[in-house]
Scaffold this motif. Sequence first.
Motif, PDB file in Angstrom:
ATOM      1  N   THR A 115       1.802  13.837  -5.038  1.00 15.05           N
ATOM      2  CA  THR A 115       2.106  12.784  -6.012  1.00 15.05           C
ATOM      3  C   THR A 115       2.823  11.629  -5.300  1.00 15.05           C
ATOM      4  OG1 THR A 115       2.315  14.340  -7.833  1.00 15.05           O
ATOM      5  CG2 THR A 115       3.458  12.241  -8.083  1.00 15.05           C
ATOM      6  N   SER A 116       2.369  10.431  -5.555  1.00 13.05           N
ATOM      7  CA  SER A 116       3.051   9.261  -4.989  1.00 13.05           C
ATOM      8  C   SER A 116       4.129   8.823  -5.966  1.00 13.05           C
ATOM      9  CB  SER A 116       2.059   8.123  -4.778  1.00 13.05           C
ATOM     10  OG  SER A 116       0.958   8.588  -4.048  1.00 13.05           O
ATOM     11  N   VAL A 117       5.223   8.328  -5.421  1.00 12.87           N
ATOM     12  CA  VAL A 117       6.332   7.912  -6.281  1.00 12.87           C
ATOM     13  C   VAL A 117       6.741   6.492  -5.909  1.00 12.87           C
ATOM     14  CG1 VAL A 117       8.698   8.407  -7.028  1.00 12.87           C
ATOM     15  CG2 VAL A 117       7.173  10.294  -6.399  1.00 12.87           C
ATOM     16  N   LEU A 118       6.785   5.632  -6.923  1.00 14.02           N
ATOM     17  CA  LEU A 118       7.314   4.280  -6.709  1.00 14.02           C
ATOM     18  C   LEU A 118       8.451   4.093  -7.702  1.00 14.02           C
ATOM     19  CD1 LEU A 118       7.132   1.532  -5.310  1.00 14.02           C
ATOM     20  CD2 LEU A 118       5.465   0.833  -7.021  1.00 14.02           C
ATOM     21  N   MET A 119       9.655   3.963  -7.144  1.00  9.73           N
ATOM     22  CA  MET A 119      10.836   3.930  -8.005  1.00  9.73           C
ATOM     23  C   MET A 119      11.573   2.605  -7.821  1.00  9.73           C
ATOM     24  SD  MET A 119      14.196   6.387  -7.831  1.00  9.73           S
ATOM     25  CE  MET A 119      13.368   7.901  -8.179  1.00  9.73           C
ATOM     26  N   VAL A 120      11.853   1.977  -8.942  1.00 11.94           N
ATOM     27  CA  VAL A 120      12.699   0.785  -8.906  1.00 11.94           C
ATOM     28  C   VAL A 120      14.117   1.245  -9.172  1.00 11.94           C
ATOM     29  CG1 VAL A 120      13.321  -1.303 -10.182  1.00 11.94           C
ATOM     30  CG2 VAL A 120      10.928  -0.860  -9.627  1.00 11.94           C
ATOM     31  N   VAL A 135      11.245  -0.798  -0.108  1.00  8.91           N
ATOM     32  CA  VAL A 135      10.572  -2.098  -0.233  1.00  8.91           C
ATOM     33  C   VAL A 135      11.545  -3.030  -0.943  1.00  8.91           C
ATOM     34  CG1 VAL A 135       8.573  -3.304  -1.196  1.00  8.91           C
ATOM     35  CG2 VAL A 135       8.337  -0.943  -0.403  1.00  8.91           C
ATOM     36  N   HIS A 136      11.747  -4.202  -0.368  1.00  4.60           N
ATOM     37  CA  HIS A 136      12.717  -5.122  -0.959  1.00  4.60           C
ATOM     38  C   HIS A 136      12.000  -6.393  -1.418  1.00  4.60           C
ATOM     39  CE1 HIS A 136      16.747  -6.449  -1.818  1.00  4.60           C
ATOM     40  NE2 HIS A 136      16.600  -7.547  -1.099  1.00  4.60           N
ATOM     41  N   SER A 170       0.865  -1.184   0.000  1.00  8.73           N
ATOM     42  CA  SER A 170       0.000   0.000   0.000  1.00  8.73           C
ATOM     43  C   SER A 170       0.899   1.230   0.000  1.00  8.73           C
ATOM     44  CB  SER A 170      -0.883  -0.032   1.246  1.00  8.73           C
ATOM     45  OG  SER A 170      -1.722   1.104   1.249  1.00  8.73           O
ATOM     46  N   LEU A 171       0.555   2.181  -0.863  1.00  7.14           N
ATOM     47  CA  LEU A 171       1.355   3.406  -0.943  1.00  7.14           C
ATOM     48  C   LEU A 171       0.401   4.594  -0.852  1.00  7.14           C
ATOM     49  CD1 LEU A 171       4.385   4.203  -1.526  1.00  7.14           C
ATOM     50  CD2 LEU A 171       3.662   4.600  -3.866  1.00  7.14           C
ATOM     51  N   ALA A 172       0.634   5.429   0.122  1.00  4.03           N
ATOM     52  CA  ALA A 172      -0.268   6.562   0.350  1.00  4.03           C
ATOM     53  C   ALA A 172       0.003   7.680  -0.645  1.00  4.03           C
ATOM     54  CB  ALA A 172      -0.077   7.082   1.767  1.00  4.03           C
ATOM     55  N   ALA A 173      -0.970   8.553  -0.766  1.00  6.32           N
ATOM     56  CA  ALA A 173      -0.772   9.732  -1.634  1.00  6.32           C
ATOM     57  C   ALA A 173       0.367  10.570  -1.071  1.00  6.32           C
ATOM     58  CB  ALA A 173      -2.055  10.536  -1.691  1.00  6.32           C
ATOM     59  N   GLY A 174       1.249  10.992  -1.943  1.00  6.82           N
ATOM     60  CA  GLY A 174       2.374  11.821  -1.518  1.00  6.82           C
ATOM     61  C   GLY A 174       3.551  11.024  -0.957  1.00  6.82           C
ATOM     62  N   GLU A 175       3.417   9.720  -0.932  1.00  5.37           N
ATOM     63  CA  GLU A 175       4.502   8.893  -0.386  1.00  5.37           C
ATOM     64  C   GLU A 175       5.523   8.560  -1.472  1.00  5.37           C
ATOM     65  OE1 GLU A 175       4.743   5.270   2.885  1.00  5.37           O
ATOM     66  OE2 GLU A 175       3.049   5.363   1.513  1.00  5.37           O
ATOM     67  N   PHE A 176       6.777   8.456  -1.076  1.00  2.00           N
ATOM     68  CA  PHE A 176       7.885   8.189  -2.006  1.00  2.00           C
ATOM     69  C   PHE A 176       8.530   6.869  -1.581  1.00  2.00           C
ATOM     70  CE2 PHE A 176      11.686  10.482  -4.256  1.00  2.00           C
ATOM     71  CZ  PHE A 176      12.072   9.297  -4.841  1.00  2.00           C
ATOM     72  N   ALA A 177       8.317   5.833  -2.387  1.00  4.22           N
ATOM     73  CA  ALA A 177       8.866   4.525  -2.031  1.00  4.22           C
ATOM     74  C   ALA A 177       9.865   4.062  -3.081  1.00  4.22           C
ATOM     75  CB  ALA A 177       7.743   3.508  -1.903  1.00  4.22           C
ATOM     76  N   ILE A 178      10.874   3.407  -2.586  1.00  2.00           N
ATOM     77  CA  ILE A 178      11.865   2.818  -3.504  1.00  2.00           C
ATOM     78  C   ILE A 178      11.783   1.309  -3.369  1.00  2.00           C
ATOM     79  CG2 ILE A 178      14.354   2.428  -3.752  1.00  2.00           C
ATOM     80  CD1 ILE A 178      14.727   5.421  -3.411  1.00  2.00           C
ATOM     81  N   MET A 179      11.791   0.663  -4.522  1.00  4.39           N
ATOM     82  CA  MET A 179      11.697  -0.791  -4.544  1.00  4.39           C
ATOM     83  C   MET A 179      13.021  -1.349  -5.040  1.00  4.39           C
ATOM     84  SD  MET A 179       8.414  -2.896  -5.852  1.00  4.39           S
ATOM     85  CE  MET A 179       8.391  -2.209  -7.461  1.00  4.39           C
ATOM     86  N   THR A 180      13.587  -2.234  -4.281  1.00  2.97           N
ATOM     87  CA  THR A 180      14.862  -2.827  -4.676  1.00  2.97           C
ATOM     88  C   THR A 180      14.698  -4.342  -4.727  1.00  2.97           C
ATOM     89  OG1 THR A 180      15.619  -3.031  -2.399  1.00  2.97           O
ATOM     90  CG2 THR A 180      16.172  -0.979  -3.548  1.00  2.97           C
ATOM     91  N   GLY A 181      15.703  -4.963  -5.209  1.00  6.11           N
ATOM     92  CA  GLY A 181      15.680  -6.414  -5.265  1.00  6.11           C
ATOM     93  C   GLY A 181      16.581  -6.896  -6.381  1.00  6.11           C
ATOM     94  N   PRO A 182      16.979  -8.148  -6.298  1.00 10.17           N
ATOM     95  CA  PRO A 182      17.878  -8.677  -7.336  1.00 10.17           C
ATOM     96  C   PRO A 182      17.144  -8.803  -8.681  1.00 10.17           C
ATOM     97  CG  PRO A 182      17.192 -10.412  -5.834  1.00 10.17           C
ATOM     98  CD  PRO A 182      16.680  -9.137  -5.261  1.00 10.17           C
TER      99      PRO A 182
END
Lengths: 241, 397
Positions: free
Chosen positions: A208-213, A227-228, A37-49
């Motif tokens: 603005t929500s941001v989801l960045m790999v 987030v991993h 779940s990602l809230a409005a205005g939240e900035f999440a980074i997604m990592t992983g192999p």
Amino acid sequence: MIDSQVRREPAIQVEDLEYAFGEAEARKVVLDGIDLSLAAGEFAIMTGPSGSGKTTLLSLIGALRSPQQGGLRVLGRDLSRLGAARGGEAGDLEAFRRRLGIIFQLHNLFPALTAFQSVQMSLDLHDLSVEEKDARIEGILAKLGLEERFDYKPERLSGGQRQRVAIARALVHEPELVLADEPTAALDAENTEIVLELLRELARKRRTSVLMVTQDARVFEAADRLVHLVDGRIVSDVQTG
Amino acid sequence: MVPIAEQAPLGGHRRVELTVRGNASIALSWRLLLHQPVRLVMSAAGIAFALLLMSLQLNFRNALLDSSTELIRQLDADMLVMDDEKDPFLSRDNMPVVRMFQAQSVRGIQAAHPIWMDLMFWRNLETGLERPIRVIAVDPGDPVFVDDELNVALARLAKPGTALVDRRSRSGYGSLSPGPAQVDRHPLEIIGTFSMGADFEVDGNMIVGYETLLDLQGVNRADPEAILLHVEPGLDLERMAQEIAGVVPGDVRVLTKERLLERDLEYWRSETPLSVILLVGVGLGFAVGVVICYQVLYTEVLDHLEEFATLKAMGYGDEFLRRVVVAEAWFLSVLGFVPASIVALLFQRMLGSMTGLAVHFSWFASGSVFILSIGMCTAAGILALAKIRSLDPAELM
């Protein structure tokens, strides 16, 4: 147009999402019971192999793929019912995609268009006056250090400059959700910081929500969450700072 | 047409308007084509080649139809009586001269003029070579042609051994100026010229008086090929034709000039292998054009697959992408049509003067080629759209 009730619910809501490529014996599960779940205005980074499913998840959230199993609501829309082919209304898939800003690993700029025109292609999908469009295009290109490159076509731009044009194209319409796949890979430290500041500003001012790999450790501290993913599962989801 | 509206410099930078309402698809397609000028020129040249093929085939077919009916057009008559088996008009089938008097007996007929035709050999006095020539014979003084000047000249054919020669006959006939000539080993004197042109049977024509024809044929009398009838003004020509047909025996038929033209055009259109071959040529040119244009558009789409997919990911619909490809097809069609028309015009003039055929510019033929060009490129665009339909923006990630 952003409905206030819609904005109160999470920008991204993923529940027990599964996704697989291939069929029968060739079936390979790439996302297995994802909850996010990602809230409005939240900035999440997604990592992983590599092969962990990050990009597949990003493409599902961006409505570039159709979900197979599990719940996926983005910006108040159930993505399993988006598009005429899935029982939605004709044109609603395109309308939904216009609310997003997707930054791809590759810039994919038309060689025939200048930096200004490439960014303009994005704004042309939105109902703005010519003056407003001009101001926005000039403003974002200038912020990204491209004020002297308005007329330049991709062949006359460096790799980093092309990537910045692509970023400007994805952000110029002030999207409600930004999905970015390794956006800073081709950028130096200074420009990486400029891009991050732009994203932070959007998150702050426009919610603005941001989801960045990304695998770029330089940007981790800019995010609210890390987030991993490993083998199609979220193995850690932590708040930063 | 340049669909891109150049705007005033903004902040020192010239830019190009690409708004959706300003037909962004057309502007984008134009810029995509223009970005690779060498490829654009080569593509337009390929399409122009196909259009040139079609244009020449169509114009040759028109020339076949025009030249084969030119004699009928030049004859001044409301209706014609001819042998029942004379089909087309240029074939040689004579009829009893008494039919003229029978036709004349019908009330309302103002005048009747016989004409004779034969195929003889003209000797080129410069080379000594003989070539077939159509000899048209008239009663000197009968106004059988629509050209008044020619009718005046016909009176001079009363002098035996004189002839008028077609100045548009092919060059192999030698000098066509007034002076001595030789036809079927008989000496003749050319006293003037007229304009008719070659057709697909013979390369030239001449007109002589009836007496001269008898001399050339070595006979005492000759049956006419057709009778040209003039009726009183205001009478219904079709009804008159039926009335005359009821009076004359069934070995001749009566047709208005208009019907005769229609009948002969239909004959040359559908009964002659050449006309069909030329139409097949148009079809082949169309097919070649579709293939060339498809190759160009397919390559264009393939080169920009990622960019098109990005547009879809941004929220552009398939309809926009379709319009881009179809607009490119139409631009190519126009860019190919212009040089093809110019080259076709030059070719037609050259071939027209070489063959003596009535190969001339026709708005109808030109319009037909333009419509074929648009159709050809649209068909190619629709084929190329299959690639667009299969675009998956998810592949970008």
